[in-house]
Design a protein around this motif. Structure first.
Motif, mmCIF file in Angstrom:
data_model
loop_
_atom_site.group_PDB
_atom_site.id
_atom_site.type_symbol
_atom_site.label_atom_id
_atom_site.label_comp_id
_atom_site.label_asym_id
_atom_site.label_seq_id
_atom_site.Cartn_x
_atom_site.Cartn_y
_atom_site.Cartn_z
ATOM 1 N N UNK A 1 0.847 -1.186 0.000
ATOM 2 C CA UNK A 1 0.000 0.000 0.000
ATOM 3 C C UNK A 1 0.882 1.235 0.000
ATOM 4 N N UNK A 2 0.437 2.250 -0.672
ATOM 5 C CA UNK A 2 1.156 3.506 -0.680
ATOM 6 C C UNK A 2 0.680 4.346 0.495
ATOM 7 N N UNK A 3 1.622 4.747 1.319
ATOM 8 C CA UNK A 3 1.307 5.581 2.473
ATOM 9 C C UNK A 3 1.447 7.045 2.074
ATOM 10 N N UNK A 4 0.721 7.947 2.739
ATOM 11 C CA UNK A 4 0.893 9.369 2.429
ATOM 12 C C UNK A 4 2.342 9.767 2.660
ATOM 13 N N UNK B 1 7.583 16.249 9.720
ATOM 14 C CA UNK B 1 6.270 15.748 9.303
ATOM 15 C C UNK B 1 6.003 14.369 9.913
ATOM 16 N N UNK B 2 7.035 13.548 10.060
ATOM 17 C CA UNK B 2 6.872 12.239 10.702
ATOM 18 C C UNK B 2 6.533 12.425 12.180
ATOM 19 N N UNK B 3 7.238 13.340 12.844
ATOM 20 C CA UNK B 3 6.979 13.603 14.263
ATOM 21 C C UNK B 3 5.550 14.110 14.448
ATOM 22 N N UNK B 4 5.084 14.972 13.564
ATOM 23 C CA UNK B 4 3.704 15.474 13.652
ATOM 24 C C UNK B 4 2.707 14.327 13.478
ATOM 25 N N UNK B 5 2.999 13.400 12.555
ATOM 26 C CA UNK B 5 2.110 12.251 12.352
ATOM 27 C C UNK B 5 2.118 11.330 13.576
ATOM 28 N N UNK C 1 10.190 2.263 6.272
ATOM 29 C CA UNK C 1 10.001 3.526 5.549
ATOM 30 C C UNK C 1 9.285 4.534 6.444
ATOM 31 N N UNK C 2 9.774 5.772 6.454
ATOM 32 C CA UNK C 2 9.194 6.760 7.379
ATOM 33 C C UNK C 2 7.717 6.996 7.115
ATOM 34 N N UNK C 3 7.263 6.833 5.892
ATOM 35 C CA UNK C 3 5.847 7.029 5.582
ATOM 36 C C UNK C 3 4.975 5.929 6.194
ATOM 37 N N UNK C 4 5.566 4.773 6.528
ATOM 38 C CA UNK C 4 4.806 3.664 7.098
ATOM 39 C C UNK C 4 4.693 3.752 8.622
ATOM 40 N N UNK D 1 -3.112 -3.103 3.261
ATOM 41 C CA UNK D 1 -2.591 -3.383 1.926
ATOM 42 C C UNK D 1 -1.626 -4.546 1.873
ATOM 43 N N UNK D 2 -1.782 -5.533 2.735
ATOM 44 C CA UNK D 2 -0.943 -6.739 2.726
ATOM 45 C C UNK D 2 0.539 -6.455 2.950
ATOM 46 N N UNK D 3 0.849 -5.452 3.695
ATOM 47 C CA UNK D 3 2.227 -5.142 4.080
ATOM 48 C C UNK D 3 2.389 -5.601 5.530
ATOM 49 N N UNK D 4 3.389 -6.454 5.790
ATOM 50 C CA UNK D 4 3.581 -7.007 7.119
ATOM 51 C C UNK D 4 5.052 -6.938 7.492
ATOM 52 N N UNK D 5 5.307 -6.562 8.738
ATOM 53 C CA UNK D 5 6.667 -6.532 9.275
ATOM 54 C C UNK D 5 6.751 -7.570 10.384
ATOM 55 N N UNK D 6 7.836 -8.383 10.370
ATOM 56 C CA UNK D 6 8.037 -9.424 11.377
ATOM 57 C C UNK D 6 9.462 -9.328 11.900
#
Length: 154
Positions: free
Chosen positions: A1-4, A11-15, A93-96, A128-133
């Motif tokens: 999935x594409x994250x904003x 911007x990451x800290x604000x999110x 990725x910082x967007x994730x 969006x079928x993105x998984x971190x393990x």
């Protein structure tokens, strides 16, 4: 999935702050600004404050209150490291990062066990079928992780 897109450290800290507000968590942020203060700088010379291209790198370390214990280190190179109860997820990725935190605090993150090879894995699914393990070291299951164990695989 594409994250904003989150093009800057700020911007990451604000999110992250927005996610913390959503789940009513305390937030503590430490900023390191300048090539002489950030942890992974290879493009700047010794004792240089700016990179060779004239940019001023910005890194942030964010600690979130509550359970599980979560910290986020946002790097200037468009990636982040998220640590959940001592388990490190590198090169995220910082967007994730916001979706990752929502998964952890929203109850989607869980621990899976295996009989062979033996071990525990902290699994964080994103939309969006993105998984971190990541592997949980033997004996390192925290009370939060133990409460989020899902079935063992053979």
């Amino acid at each position: 999935m594409t994250h904003p897109p989150l093009p800057t450290t700020e911007s990451v800290v604000a999110a992250i702050r927005a996610v913390a507000d959503e789940y009513r968590l305390a937030v503590e942020v430490t900023d390191d600004i300048g090539a002489d203060r950030t942890s992974r700088r290879t493009s700047a010379g010794a004792f240089a404050v700016v990179d060779a291209d004239g940019s001023l790198p910005h890194e942030a370390y964010v600690e979130l209150g509550g359970s599980p214990s979560v910290s986020v280190r946002v790097y200037p190179e468009d990636d982040a490291q998220v640590t959940v109860d001592g388990v490190q997820f590198d090169d995220l990725p910082r967007a994730a990062v916001p979706a990752f935190l929502r998964s952890v605090y929203g109850g989607l993150a869980h621990v899976r066990g295996r009989f062979f090879p033996p071990g525990w894995w902290l699994v964080v699914p994103l939309p969006g079928d993105e998984t971190y393990k990541e592997l949980v070291l033997l004996g390192a299951l925290t009370p939060w992780m133990s409460a989020h164990v899902r079935g063992r695989k053979g």
